[in-house]
Design a protein around this motif. Structure first.
Motif, mmCIF file in Angstrom:
data_model
loop_
_atom_site.group_PDB
_atom_site.id
_atom_site.type_symbol
_atom_site.label_atom_id
_atom_site.label_comp_id
_atom_site.label_asym_id
_atom_site.label_seq_id
_atom_site.Cartn_x
_atom_site.Cartn_y
_atom_site.Cartn_z
ATOM 1 N N HIS A 1 0.832 -1.208 0.000
ATOM 2 C CA HIS A 1 0.000 0.000 0.000
ATOM 3 C C HIS A 1 0.866 1.258 0.000
ATOM 4 C CE1 HIS A 1 0.440 1.272 4.302
ATOM 5 N NE2 HIS A 1 0.731 -0.005 4.456
ATOM 6 N N VAL A 2 2.051 1.191 0.599
ATOM 7 C CA VAL A 2 2.974 2.328 0.575
ATOM 8 C C VAL A 2 3.568 2.488 -0.816
ATOM 9 C CG1 VAL A 2 5.175 3.204 1.471
ATOM 10 C CG2 VAL A 2 3.496 2.189 3.036
ATOM 11 N N ARG A 3 3.987 1.378 -1.415
ATOM 12 C CA ARG A 3 4.552 1.456 -2.767
ATOM 13 C C ARG A 3 3.528 1.960 -3.768
ATOM 14 N NH1 ARG A 3 7.909 -3.995 -3.929
ATOM 15 N NH2 ARG A 3 8.255 -2.848 -5.857
ATOM 16 N N GLU B 1 2.011 6.607 -7.225
ATOM 17 C CA GLU B 1 1.148 7.728 -7.633
ATOM 18 C C GLU B 1 1.888 9.055 -7.525
ATOM 19 O OE1 GLU B 1 -2.906 8.012 -6.316
ATOM 20 O OE2 GLU B 1 -2.995 5.863 -5.886
ATOM 21 N N LEU B 2 2.717 9.191 -6.498
ATOM 22 C CA LEU B 2 3.504 10.411 -6.351
ATOM 23 C C LEU B 2 4.531 10.544 -7.471
ATOM 24 C CD1 LEU B 2 3.881 10.290 -2.488
ATOM 25 C CD2 LEU B 2 3.101 12.307 -3.741
ATOM 26 N N VAL B 3 5.129 9.437 -7.879
ATOM 27 C CA VAL B 3 6.062 9.465 -9.005
ATOM 28 C C VAL B 3 5.341 9.926 -10.274
ATOM 29 C CG1 VAL B 3 7.479 8.038 -10.536
ATOM 30 C CG2 VAL B 3 7.606 7.714 -8.060
ATOM 31 N N ALA B 4 4.149 9.400 -10.505
ATOM 32 C CA ALA B 4 3.364 9.809 -11.683
ATOM 33 C C ALA B 4 3.019 11.290 -11.609
ATOM 34 C CB ALA B 4 2.095 8.964 -11.774
ATOM 35 N N TYR B 5 2.709 11.764 -10.424
ATOM 36 C CA TYR B 5 2.354 13.176 -10.216
ATOM 37 C C TYR B 5 3.538 14.079 -10.564
ATOM 38 C CZ TYR B 5 0.442 17.222 -7.599
ATOM 39 O OH TYR B 5 -0.040 18.450 -7.214
ATOM 40 N N VAL B 6 4.701 13.753 -10.007
ATOM 41 C CA VAL B 6 5.909 14.533 -10.277
ATOM 42 C C VAL B 6 6.211 14.569 -11.773
ATOM 43 C CG1 VAL B 6 8.427 14.496 -10.029
ATOM 44 C CG2 VAL B 6 6.982 14.165 -8.018
ATOM 45 N N THR B 7 6.177 13.417 -12.400
ATOM 46 C CA THR B 7 6.542 13.308 -13.808
ATOM 47 C C THR B 7 5.550 14.042 -14.698
ATOM 48 O OG1 THR B 7 7.531 11.156 -13.329
ATOM 49 C CG2 THR B 7 7.120 11.687 -15.647
#
Length: 478
Positions: free
Chosen positions: A321-323, A328-334
């Motif tokens: 659940h953390v990964r 999602e945060l990686v997708a947001y940044v990118t």
């Protein structure tokens, strides 16, 4: 004049301007215990420009004089120019630990807007605004001035047009025209970095109609102009151990009050031409949303980095659940940076200025604002309740309490308790402090509300081409 040094910038702010914070008059914003933190943050604009390693990013040359000027003043003529502006804002915000510098970004958003629409008004109405704005741009760029944009009026009853308000000062307006200039009255809200500017650029906030002529006004004036009062929002002094971001990197916004302020004609760039106010406001929104997409990348970087850091310190970085949340945060940044780069590379050349692609930049701004609260939620969920309940600096410094804090607030083996507390403090500061709350609201409403981006997205979409394609596939005759 050469690019300003930090000390020259600070000296330029000691001009007797009228500034208040927490209800008290501030004599010097560079020395006040609260406001000086923002002044020091904004000064990064000047220190970065003098670092040879940053020269390509932060410095350009004037197309008129050939002198070195801030990258923010460079008039974009090509998509690559616009991309360089994007990278400069991204870089400055990163150096500001996720807080944009904002002492030239918004001001030049306004200047580029004026260049476009002053040329249009000159062509259609025979005015002389474009020559004025270019001289003003040259003055500001050659003197390396700090600019802010004062665009959002206080508005009063939002169901009424400016001329229909019970109190006519709910939008900044012209109260007198003189042979040497105009006199204006009213107030602008949300003037970001207001206490730290040299020049205040006032521009229309919306479309106007017949009867609203006094409100169709654009001008630029020094911050110490008689009749200008800068009322900063309430703020508190903070220790950097407990508030690692806002203790040293913070901005202040002002309610900017114009109490019968005189503006010379050479600094006036719209005076009653109400038919052009709406287009001017929309163009500014495009520029300002491009700036927003540029500075949100480092903000997202900080959310992602702090989430992964605390996950590792808590020993949960491999939990599914953390990964998932980190993904999602990686997708947001990118995605934020993809929108920004594409808005630059697909620039629209208008009046010989490379302007950000309106549809793409509105989609980008909507994307990061719509999803920001969810990303904050992910970070808070990964961090846990200790984000807001962990011991503070005074507890840590108390020799009687330190052993308990050391024992009970450690995380995985090998990580010092103090480091884990600092990671928790960072998340608290960015997502759950008073400044974190400011950014939760500012992300929604800064650069225009979500609804504003939805409206522009619908207007900019060429729906006919999609309908034609659907007809073609369906076998429907045109």
């Amino acid at each position: 004049m050469a690019l300003k040094t930090v000390e020259q910038y600070f000296e330029s702010l000691r001009d007797g301007r009228i500034v208040y914070v927490n209800g008290k008059r501030v004599a010097d914003v560079t020395a006040d215990p609260i406001l000086k933190v923002g002044a020091q943050h904004c000064s990064l604009d000047y220190s970065l420009a003098h670092d040879p390693q940053n020269k390509e990013l932060c410095v350009s040359k004037s197309e008129i004089t050939g002198n070195e000027i801030s990258r923010m003043y460079h008039i974009p003529r090509t998509p690559q120019d616009l991309l360089a502006r994007f990278r400069c804002i991204d870089f400055g915000t990163s150096k500001g630990h996720g807080i944009v510098l904002f002492i030239k970004e918004i001001g030049t958003d306004v200047l580029f807007t004026w260049m476009r629409h002053c040329k249009v008004m000159d062509r259609k109405l025979g005015t002389g605004y474009f020559e004025r704005v270019m001289k003003y741009w040259e003055y500001c760029s050659e003197n390396d001035l700090a600019l802010v944009g004062a665009v959002t009026d206080v508005k009063g009853d939002r169901s009424k047009r400016p001329s229909e308000q019970t109190d006519p000062d709910m939008y900044v307006r012209i109260v007198e025209k003189r042979s040497d200039g105009i006199v204006v009255r009213g107030a602008k809200a949300h003037t970001t970095a207001g206490p730290y500017c040299n020049e205040i650029l006032v521009s229309p906030t919306r479309a106007f109609g017949p009867g609203d002529e006094p409100y169709a006004v654009a001008f630029g004036i020094p911050a110490d102009t008689k009749g200008v009062t800068l009322m900063a929002r309430p703020m508190q002094k903070k220790d950097v151990w407990e508030y690692p971001q806002s203790g040293k990197n913070v901005l202040s916004e002002t309610t900017t009050i114009f109490d019968d302020v005189f503006v010379p004609w050479e600094r006036v760039f719209m005076c009653g031409e109400y038919e052009y106010a709406g287009d001017m406001a929309n163009t500014f929104a495009t520029w300002h949303r491009f700036t927003a997409v540029a500075y949100k990348g480092p903000v997202a970087d900080l959310l992602l980095g702090s989430a992964q850091l605390i996950a590792e310190y808590n020993g949960v970085s491999k939990a599914k659940h953390v990964r998932d949340k980190i993904g999602e945060l990686v997708a947001y940044v990118t995605s934020i940076r993809v929108f920004g780069r594409e808005a630059a590379l697909e620039a629209q050349l208008i009046e010989n200025i490379a302007s950000p692609h309106r549809l793409i930049v509105n989609l980008g701004k909507h994307y990061f604002a719509e999803n920001y609260h969810q990303m904050v939620k992910h970070v808070q969920e990964i961090g846990g309740g200790a984000i807001v309940t962990a011991p503070g600096l005074e507890d840590w410094n108390n020799p009687e309490l330190r052993p308990y804090v050391e024992k009970y607030y450690k995380g995985v083996d090998g990580v010092p308790t103090e480091d884990r507390l600092k990671a928790l403090n960072l998340i608290k500061d960015v997502t759950a402090s008073d400044e974190g709350g400011v950014w939760l609201v500012a992300t929604l409403h800064g650069e225009g509300s979500l609804e504003a981006q939805r409206i522009v997205t619908y207007r900019e979409a060429n729906l006919k081409q999609y309908v034609d394609y659907a007809k073609q596939v369906a076998g429907i005759e045109k």
